[in-house]
Structures are given as C-alpha cells and as structure tokens.
Design a protein around this motif. Structure first.
Motif, PDB file in Angstrom:
ATOM      1  N   ILE A   1      56.461  -4.633  -1.937  1.00  0.00           N
ATOM      2  CA  ILE A   1      57.798  -5.273  -1.913  1.00  0.00           C
ATOM      3  C   ILE A   1      58.290  -5.918  -0.682  1.00  0.00           C
ATOM      4  N   GLY A   2      58.787  -6.985  -0.815  1.00  0.00           N
ATOM      5  CA  GLY A   2      59.511  -7.781   0.227  1.00  0.00           C
ATOM      6  C   GLY A   2      60.632  -8.458  -0.246  1.00  0.00           C
ATOM      7  N   TYR A   3      61.438  -8.964   0.579  1.00  0.00           N
ATOM      8  CA  TYR A   3      62.666  -9.747   0.172  1.00  0.00           C
ATOM      9  C   TYR A   3      63.124 -10.475   1.163  1.00  0.00           C
ATOM     10  N   ILE A   4      63.898 -11.510   1.042  1.00  0.00           N
ATOM     11  CA  ILE A   4      64.599 -12.648   1.732  1.00  0.00           C
ATOM     12  C   ILE A   4      66.236 -12.396   1.600  1.00  0.00           C
ATOM     13  N   GLY A   5      66.856 -12.785   2.560  1.00  0.00           N
ATOM     14  CA  GLY A   5      68.064 -13.012   2.500  1.00  0.00           C
ATOM     15  C   GLY A   5      68.346 -14.744   3.110  1.00  0.00           C
ATOM     16  N   ALA A   6      68.606 -15.541   2.256  1.00  0.00           N
ATOM     17  CA  ALA A   6      68.478 -17.064   2.628  1.00  0.00           C
ATOM     18  C   ALA A   6      69.804 -17.865   2.221  1.00  0.00           C
ATOM     19  N   PRO A   7      69.784 -18.836   2.552  1.00  0.00           N
ATOM     20  CA  PRO A   7      70.816 -19.795   2.163  1.00  0.00           C
ATOM     21  C   PRO A   7      70.779 -20.114   0.612  1.00  0.00           C
ATOM     22  N   ASP A   8      71.574 -20.238  -0.294  1.00  0.00           N
ATOM     23  CA  ASP A   8      71.449 -20.056  -1.578  1.00  0.00           C
ATOM     24  C   ASP A   8      70.367 -21.199  -2.294  1.00  0.00           C
ATOM     25  N   TRP A   9      70.523 -22.423  -1.695  1.00  0.00           N
ATOM     26  CA  TRP A   9      69.570 -23.549  -2.295  1.00  0.00           C
ATOM     27  C   TRP A   9      67.905 -23.015  -1.864  1.00  0.00           C
ATOM     28  N   ILE A  10      67.770 -22.337  -0.906  1.00  0.00           N
ATOM     29  CA  ILE A  10      66.286 -21.992  -0.727  1.00  0.00           C
ATOM     30  C   ILE A  10      65.967 -20.862  -1.446  1.00  0.00           C
ATOM     31  N   ALA A  11      66.859 -19.810  -1.674  1.00  0.00           N
ATOM     32  CA  ALA A  11      66.572 -18.518  -2.310  1.00  0.00           C
ATOM     33  C   ALA A  11      66.423 -18.956  -3.918  1.00  0.00           C
ATOM     34  N   ARG A  12      67.138 -20.030  -4.404  1.00  0.00           N
ATOM     35  CA  ARG A  12      66.857 -20.345  -5.568  1.00  0.00           C
ATOM     36  C   ARG A  12      65.533 -21.090  -6.062  1.00  0.00           C
ATOM     37  N   ALA A  13      65.030 -21.814  -4.973  1.00  0.00           N
ATOM     38  CA  ALA A  13      63.881 -22.525  -4.949  1.00  0.00           C
ATOM     39  C   ALA A  13      62.870 -21.584  -5.302  1.00  0.00           C
ATOM     40  N   CYS A  14      62.903 -20.555  -4.259  1.00  0.00           N
ATOM     41  CA  CYS A  14      61.880 -19.290  -4.115  1.00  0.00           C
ATOM     42  C   CYS A  14      61.725 -18.438  -5.516  1.00  0.00           C
ATOM     43  N   ASN A  15      63.003 -18.300  -6.000  1.00  0.00           N
ATOM     44  CA  ASN A  15      63.106 -17.631  -7.360  1.00  0.00           C
ATOM     45  C   ASN A  15      62.138 -18.518  -8.547  1.00  0.00           C
ATOM     46  N   LYS A  16      62.254 -19.855  -8.446  1.00  0.00           N
ATOM     47  CA  LYS A  16      61.745 -20.977  -9.276  1.00  0.00           C
ATOM     48  C   LYS A  16      60.312 -21.143  -9.148  1.00  0.00           C
ATOM     49  N   MET A  17      59.826 -20.925  -7.744  1.00  0.00           N
ATOM     50  CA  MET A  17      58.419 -20.893  -7.421  1.00  0.00           C
ATOM     51  C   MET A  17      57.781 -19.622  -7.861  1.00  0.00           C
ATOM     52  N   GLN A  18      58.534 -18.317  -7.764  1.00  0.00           N
ATOM     53  CA  GLN A  18      57.901 -17.248  -8.112  1.00  0.00           C
ATOM     54  C   GLN A  18      57.773 -16.798  -9.688  1.00  0.00           C
ATOM     55  N   GLY A  19      58.733 -17.714 -10.376  1.00  0.00           N
ATOM     56  CA  GLY A  19      58.826 -17.677 -11.699  1.00  0.00           C
ATOM     57  C   GLY A  19      57.604 -18.239 -12.292  1.00  0.00           C
ATOM     58  N   GLN A  20      57.003 -19.179 -11.519  1.00  0.00           N
ATOM     59  CA  GLN A  20      55.766 -19.974 -12.057  1.00  0.00           C
ATOM     60  C   GLN A  20      54.428 -19.093 -11.682  1.00  0.00           C
ATOM     61  N   ILE A  21      54.501 -18.230 -10.491  1.00  0.00           N
ATOM     62  CA  ILE A  21      53.369 -17.657 -10.032  1.00  0.00           C
ATOM     63  C   ILE A  21      53.070 -16.383 -10.300  1.00  0.00           C
ATOM     64  N   THR A  22      54.055 -15.426 -10.123  1.00  0.00           N
ATOM     65  CA  THR A  22      53.664 -14.154 -10.052  1.00  0.00           C
ATOM     66  C   THR A  22      54.775 -13.529 -11.134  1.00  0.00           C
ATOM     67  N   SER A  23      56.004 -14.043 -11.444  1.00  0.00           N
ATOM     68  CA  SER A  23      57.286 -13.325 -11.905  1.00  0.00           C
ATOM     69  C   SER A  23      57.777 -12.496 -11.158  1.00  0.00           C
ATOM     70  N   GLY A  24      58.679 -11.378 -11.566  1.00  0.00           N
ATOM     71  CA  GLY A  24      59.323 -10.405 -10.811  1.00  0.00           C
ATOM     72  C   GLY A  24      58.039  -9.411 -10.055  1.00  0.00           C
ATOM     73  N   ALA A  25      58.737  -8.435  -9.018  1.00  0.00           N
ATOM     74  CA  ALA A  25      57.769  -7.696  -8.285  1.00  0.00           C
ATOM     75  C   ALA A  25      57.434  -6.412  -9.312  1.00  0.00           C
ATOM     76  N   ASN A  26      56.384  -5.775  -9.164  1.00  0.00           N
ATOM     77  CA  ASN A  26      56.386  -4.459  -9.785  1.00  0.00           C
ATOM     78  C   ASN A  26      57.694  -3.616 -10.067  1.00  0.00           C
ATOM     79  N   CYS A  27      57.798  -3.215 -11.207  1.00  0.00           N
ATOM     80  CA  CYS A  27      59.017  -2.529 -11.707  1.00  0.00           C
ATOM     81  C   CYS A  27      59.480  -1.288 -10.889  1.00  0.00           C
ATOM     82  N   ILE A  28      58.218  -0.513 -10.906  1.00  0.00           N
ATOM     83  CA  ILE A  28      58.504   1.124 -10.528  1.00  0.00           C
ATOM     84  C   ILE A  28      58.880   0.986  -8.986  1.00  0.00           C
ATOM     85  N   ALA A  29      57.983  -0.038  -8.129  1.00  0.00           N
ATOM     86  CA  ALA A  29      58.063   0.068  -6.733  1.00  0.00           C
ATOM     87  C   ALA A  29      59.634  -0.586  -6.463  1.00  0.00           C
TER      88      ALA A  29
END
Ligand code: PMP
Ligand code: GLU
Length: 395
Positions: A247-275
């Motif tokens: 589990i890792g995370y970012i705090g970012a300017p809104d436009w960058i965080a939204r882009a990371c969310n979009k990227m992750q949605g096509q590559i891995t989805s959300g991180a492990n739910c238990i972790a």
C-alpha cells in the motif's frame, strides 16, 4: 534482449535491488550462507494492532473491488495523517491509494511525462526513478552530489540542470540510498530556484518519513508557493514493516490525482482490500507507536558505522534517516584482491558477494558509481558477522 519483446521492456534495466535479492536467494538455495544486506526491507514483523485489523477485515467479509483510488475512509485517514504529521491539507480527490509507493511513482510518470521530457534526479537516487521515468518516455537527468556535501544537491547544481525540457524532479528525503535528510532551509533554497520555473512538478518521496533520526521531517509541499505543483508520495512499507502488503499513496494537486486515478483504473484497479483496511488502523495510530523500530534502526546505524570505520577504504557520511549506509569505496578501485581486479562499484559489490558471502547493491544503480549501498535493516548479529567477513575478505 529479445527482439520479440517490446523496445520498451528491452530498454529497461532489471531493478538492481531486486536482482541482488534474487541472486542472494539463489546462492542460498545452492547452500551458501549469504547475509542479505541488499534489500531495504525492515526485518520487523507487522505491528500486532495492524495485523489484528487485517484479520478483522477478512472476518468482516471485505472481499470486493474497492474504489480505484482507495476506500473513502482510508483516504480520510490519509488526510488526517497528512494534517497531523505534515501540516498539509488535502481533500479526498487529491488522494490516490496504490499498490505500493512504486505504483504511485509509476502512475505519476505515466500521467505527467511525454516523450523527451526531462526528469531531474538528484543523485544518488532510488534505483527505480530512472527506469520508471524512461518507461514513460522521460529522459533522466542526474544532478550530481558527493559525500562531501552529505549527498545533497545545491541550488546552483539544480539551476544548472534545468532546461526548457525539464518536466519534473523526483527525490527522496530521508534518501534511499544515502540516508541524507534535507532540512527545511535546504529545501527552501531549492524551492527558490524552482519558483522561477513554474511548469516543473516536484515529486517528493517521503516513504522514510518516520525513519528519521533528526526527528525533523520537512516537505517541499508545505511551502505555499510549491504546494500546487508538489506531489507527496508515501506508504506503509517502511514505517510499519508492511512491504509485502503493498500500500502506497499520494497527496497531489487535484488534476494530477484525478489523472492517476484514471491511469490506475485501466491498469490495476484499487489496491488490495484487506491491506487497505489494515492501513487505516496503521495510519490512525501516532508515529510514537513505531518508535521501537526507529530506535532499533538508530542503534544499528551506530553499530554498522563503528564496524565500517574499522575496515580500511570505506568512507561514509552519517546517514540521518532510512536504513542504509552508502560508503564511498574508490580506495579499492584498480586493486587486485584474491586474483580479482576491482575497477568499479559493481566489481566491488560482486567481490563482497563471492568472497564474503554478503549481498550489497552497487552504487551505479543509484547514480553514484563510487559507492555501494548496504542496508542495515537486519539483525545485529548479521550486521556484525557481515562486517567481519567483509573485513577479512579485503584484508
Ligand atoms: N521509494 C523509495 C525511496 C523506496 O526505497 C521504496 C522501497 N521499496 C519505494 C519508493 C517503494 O515502496 P513500496 O514498497 O511502497 O512500493
Ligand atoms: N525499496 C527497497 C530497496 O531499495 C525495496 C526494493 C525495491 O522495491 O526496489 O531496497
């Protein structure tokens, strides 16, 4: 190199830290008694209160896909942590939870870099920054430092490295591999250069935040004039010994965080739910809860520095954080020991592996060919035995 593979993967180097860990594992399977000081991985177990919350999450039937950018209450716990520990204010759309800080960094490179964009890497830097940047089409530009400057870059060197193609800068403080910690004054001096180049994004990797022996952690993001273009990368791998939980995370300017969310949605989805559930518990607890690990790392730092000082030819700074020493070993270059000629840090690291059965990582992988990295996230007895073996092999 296999021509059937993409140019992308053929151009990529294998992670030197993971390669050395794999090599050590292989040699162990062959029956060799290898002491692994190559991987930056706390040897502690996960704190009991974190483990219990993961067990509870399993029993509470957490099993489904999570929101791509992380559970809402985890994002809230991260926001509270940023406020509590860093005096940083974020809203939920500025937070993205990922499968390790490594994925956070990969997301950032993928969403920010275009072909040919230059990425400033104050050297020595963490091994993966350069290949992650290249994967995304970026061109790493090293900013050199030396042991004399405690492996920190100067504002002048930063200014000299900036070109019209500079898109971002990535650095870690506390630094992997040097253990150096930038003070607020030093960061401010770097920010004073960067404010003249408003398009440069700063990635501040703070994964060793709590493994800091100065008890003073500064972040570029806390400067009002840098907040809008600084991304803080953090995670639970190091502070909570949760490397495998990813589990890792970012705090970012809104436009960058939204882009990371979009990227992750096509590559891995959300991180492990238990972790993710366990990370809520980890972050809700104050850093004092993990002080026992930090204290142990501090003791081991002293132990390894004392032992290294007894071996000729090792020049070290005093690392202020993380759990690595990064000695300059140029003293050995050009020397032949046991029939093996050492011309560079890779030769030296290999020599230590073969003749002392101790795994370290060559500084070349971190952008400094004069040094090797030794992790002291290991038991005292292993550190003592490893230094004894190295001393004997080099005698
Ligand atoms: N940044 C630095 C400086 C690191 O040392 C590491 C170690 N793995 C990472 C990022 C990645 O951490 P994670 O385990 O969260 O992917
Ligand atoms: N960050 C650790 C290191 O530098 C773990 C290995 C890795 O992810 O590269 O050794």
């Amino acid at each position: 190199m296999n021509p059937k593979l993409s140019n992308r993967i053929n151009a990529m180097a294998t992670s030197a830290t993971l390669a050395m860990a794999a090599k050590a594992r292989e040699l162990r399977q062959e029956g060799k008694d290898i002491i692994g000081l190559s991987l930056g991985e706390p040897d502690f177990t996960v704190p009991e209160f974190v483990k219990n919350s993961a067990i509870k999450a399993v029993n509470d039937d957490y099993h489904a896909y999570t929101p791509v950018d992380g559970y809402g209450d985890l994002k809230q716990a991260i926001i509270t942590k940023f406020d509590r520990d860093n005096n940083l204010t974020y809203t939920p759309t500025q937070i993205v939870v990922s499968t390790g800080a490594k994925q956070s960094l990969a997301n950032l490179a993928m969403v920010l870099l275009n072909e040919g964009d230059e990425v400033l890497l104050p050297a020595p830097y963490w091994v993966s920054y350069s290949d992650i940047s290249k994967l995304a089409g970026g061109v790493p530009v090293e900013i050199p430092s030396s042991i004399e400057s405690d492996f920190k870059i100067t504002p002048k060197a930063l200014e000299a490295a900036i070109t019209p193609k500079t898109k971002m800068m990535i650095y870690s403080s506390p630094c992997n591999p040097s253990g150096s910690v930038y003070t607020e004054t030093e960061l401010r001096a770097l920010a004073d250069v960067l404010i003249n180049y408003p398009d440069i994004i700063v990635i501040s990797d703070e994964i060793y935040e709590h493994i800091n022996f100065t008890e003073n952690h500064a972040s570029m993001a806390t400067f009002e004039d840098m907040y809008d273009r600084t991304v803080v990368v953090n995670g639970v791998s190091k502070a909570f010994a949760m490397t495998g939980w990813r589990i890792g995370y970012i705090g970012a300017p809104d436009w960058i965080a939204r882009a990371c969310n979009k990227m992750q949605g096509q590559i891995t989805s959300g991180a492990n739910c238990i972790a993710q559930r366990a990370t809520i518990t980890a972050l809700e607890n104050p850093p004092s809860k993990i002080k026992y690990m930090v204290d142990a790392f501090k003791e081991r730092r002293k132990l390894i520095l004392d032992l290294l000082s007894e071996i000729p030819g090792f020049k070290t700074n005093e690392p202020q954080g993380a759990f690595y020493v990064f000695p300059n070993i140029t003293y050995y270059f050009g020397k032949t020991i046991k029939g093996k000629t050492i011309n560079n840090a890779s030769d030296f690291s290999l020599f230590i592996l073969e003749e002392a059965n101790v795994a370290t990582v060559t500084g070349e992988a971190f952008g400094d060919p004069n040094c090797i990295r030794i992790s002291y996230a290991a038991a005292d007895k292993d550190i003592i035995e490893a230094m004894k073996r190295i001393k004997e092999a080099l005698a």
